[in-house]
Write a protein that holds these residues in place. Structure first.
Motif: not given
Length: 147
Positions: A127-131, A117-125
């Motif tokens: 491994d799920g250790t970097e957002l 809801q807040v951000f226009d882009q949301v992506e993880w690496n």
């Protein structure tokens, strides 16, 4: 995950896994226009709590690393933890995240919904250790959320 946006000056800050986030949030929000600060603070706080609590299990020997940058109307934050990672959702659409919200107000699990809801882009690496988060503050199609 798309590569880190090039041609920018990136700042870096790290902190031991703790839930005392006020000075970190103040630093990360220092250049965000006041109109957007409350909304972005909510999103960043959720992301940092998740990294410290769920990623690093509040182990003070593990750090949360944040890289941040601003160019024109785009604000970027890359948040990394030293935890085992998690399986990020395959679909990044807001509707699918909203469909998986917990029914009981006492349950956790609203973090992904807040981020989308807040951000226009949301992506993880992978491994799920970097957002990676991006907020476009001059997007005329979207006004700040009422918080």
């Amino acid at each position: 995950m798309s590569p880190r946006p090039a041609g920018r000056n990136w700042n870096t800050v790290s902190f031991p896994s703790t839930l005392y986030l006020i000075p970190i949030l103040d630093l990360l929000l220092s250049k965000v226009p006041s109109r957007w600060k409350a909304e972005v603070r909510l999103g960043l706080q959720e992301a940092l709590v998740n990294a410290a609590k769920h990623g690093n299990c509040l182990d003070p020997g593990k750090k949360v690393l944040i890289q941040f940058s601003m160019v024109a109307d785009e604000y970027w934050w890359i948040i990394s933890d030293q935890g085992p990672g998690f399986e990020a959702p395959e679909c990044c659409c807001r509707e699918e995240v909203e469909a998986h919200l917990p029914c009981n107000e006492g349950e956790s699990g609203r973090g992904l919904y807040i981020l989308y809801q807040v951000f226009d882009q949301v992506e993880w690496n992978r491994d799920g250790t970097e957002l990676r988060l991006c907020k476009q503050v001059r997007n005329p199609a979207r006004l700040p959320l009422v918080v």
